[in-house]
Scaffold this active site. Structure first.
Site: not given
Ligand code: ATP
Length: 316
Positions: A10, A102, A124, A126, A128, A170
């Site tokens: 995000g 994360d 982010t 959040d 978090d 979340r």
């Molecule tokens: P937000 O907290 O704003 O949602 P985020 O970084 O947690 O941000 P995610 O969509 O959970 O957002 O993760 C971003 C991207 O990281 C995913 O779309 C994916 O491409 C990659 N990713 C997440 N988990 C894994 C994993 N276990 N292995 C490889 N790539 C991953």
């Protein structure tokens, strides 16, 4: 060095400040900087641009991320990550800085197993992410929510209503907690501070009977249906209630000073870590100081319950 930077997950206000700091600090240390478009999706497609000091001019005050961001399901596949690693190798890129949440850190941790040198920055709204007191974007989102609460209070007071305000977050209640305290909410309901329904009905009924003209309840998303809660409050307390789901508006807007400073500090710190040969870590701010921790110590960890919860029962 050749350093690439991307934003993923995000978007969050202040991501541009962090990219700008990577570019500007990188330029000071004579590194070459590349911006990868749309997070890991752009890395897979080898979609990147050369960034100079000039390319980030005027970016500090811009919300969102000018590099774009995405959620890439493809990146979960190790064979696809190998293609991404090959893309970096072919361009002679020595290190990668990822800015995200994360999930982005999880991706970075997996990617680093292929020998890629990575630094993570917490971007982010959040708040978090373990290992940091604040994430880039959180403070701006709190400001946006407080502004909404203030406005809702005006109309709630006019109509003698109770406003339920749903925030993002979340599994982490910090957005609701901080904004609820700043907005003088009567009740703050978060994953860390579950709702005591009967107590809430009792207190709201008392408010109403004493002639209080408004009440604000702030609640983290995904706990319950805020519209159903509004109906229940109306029915049980006589306080006519309306729910407002703030949604994606919380992600937008020009970053506030705290996020511009945090993004600038973290981006610069990331480059300095790479200068010192340190990688495989994510950056945080603890007690106002820059820190870094291995990805494994941060990914999937929950943050300790915020100290501010002690305040909630006293001031709300
Ligand atoms: P937000 O907290 O704003 O949602 P985020 O970084 O947690 O941000 P995610 O969509 O959970 O957002 O993760 C971003 C991207 O990281 C995913 O779309 C994916 O491409 C990659 N990713 C997440 N988990 C894994 C994993 N276990 N292995 C490889 N790539 C991953």
């Amino acid at each position: 060095m050749k350093i690439a930077v991307l934003t993923s997950g995000g978007d969050a206000p202040g991501m541009n400040a962090a990219i700008r700091a990577v570019v500007r600090a990188g330029t000071v240390y004579k590194h070459e900087i590349f911006g990868i478009k749309d997070g890991y999706a752009g890395l897979i497609k080898d979609d990147m641009i050369h960034l100079t000091s000039n390319s980030v001019s005027g970016m500090l005050s811009l919300g969102g991320t000018f590099l774009g961001t995405a959620r890439s399901a493809e990146f979960l596949d190790e064979n696809v990550r190998k293609v991404a690693a090959e893309n970096l190798k072919n361009r002679g890129i020595d290190a990668l800085i990822v800015i995200g949440g994360d999930g982005t850190y999880r991706g970075a941790m997996e990617f680093s197993r292929l020998g890629v040198k990575i630094i993570g920055l917490p971007g982010t709204i959040d708040n978090d992410i373990a290992g940091t007191d604040f994430t880039i974007g959180f403070s701006t989102a709190v400001e946006t929510i407080v502004d909404a609460i203030d406005k809702l209070r005006d109309t709630s007071t006019s109509h003698q209503r109770c406003s339920i305000v749903e925030t993002m977050g979340r599994r982490c209640g910090d957005l609701a907690l901080f904004a609820g305290i700043c907005g003088g909410a009567e009740f703050i309901i978060t994953p860390e501070n579950p709702m005591e329904k009967e107590l809430m009905f009792k207190r709201l009924t008392e408010h109403k009977e004493k002639g209080r003209r408004h009440a604000i309840v702030v609640i983290t998303e995904k706990i319950l249906d805020p519209h159903a809660l509004a109906e229940e409050i109306t029915e049980k307390t006589g306080f006519a209630s309306r729910a407002t789901v703030l949604g994606y508006i919380q992600r937008g807007g020009s970053p506030c000073p705290e996020d511009r400073i945090l993004g600038s500090r973290m981006g610069t710190y990331a480059v300095e870590l790479l200068n010192d040969g340190i990688y495989g870590v994510c950056v945080g701010v603890r007690d106002s100081r820059m820190v870094h921790l291995p990805f494994a110590n941060v990914v999937g960890q929950t943050r300790p319950k915020n100290e501010l919860y002690k305040l909630v029962k006293k001031v709300s």
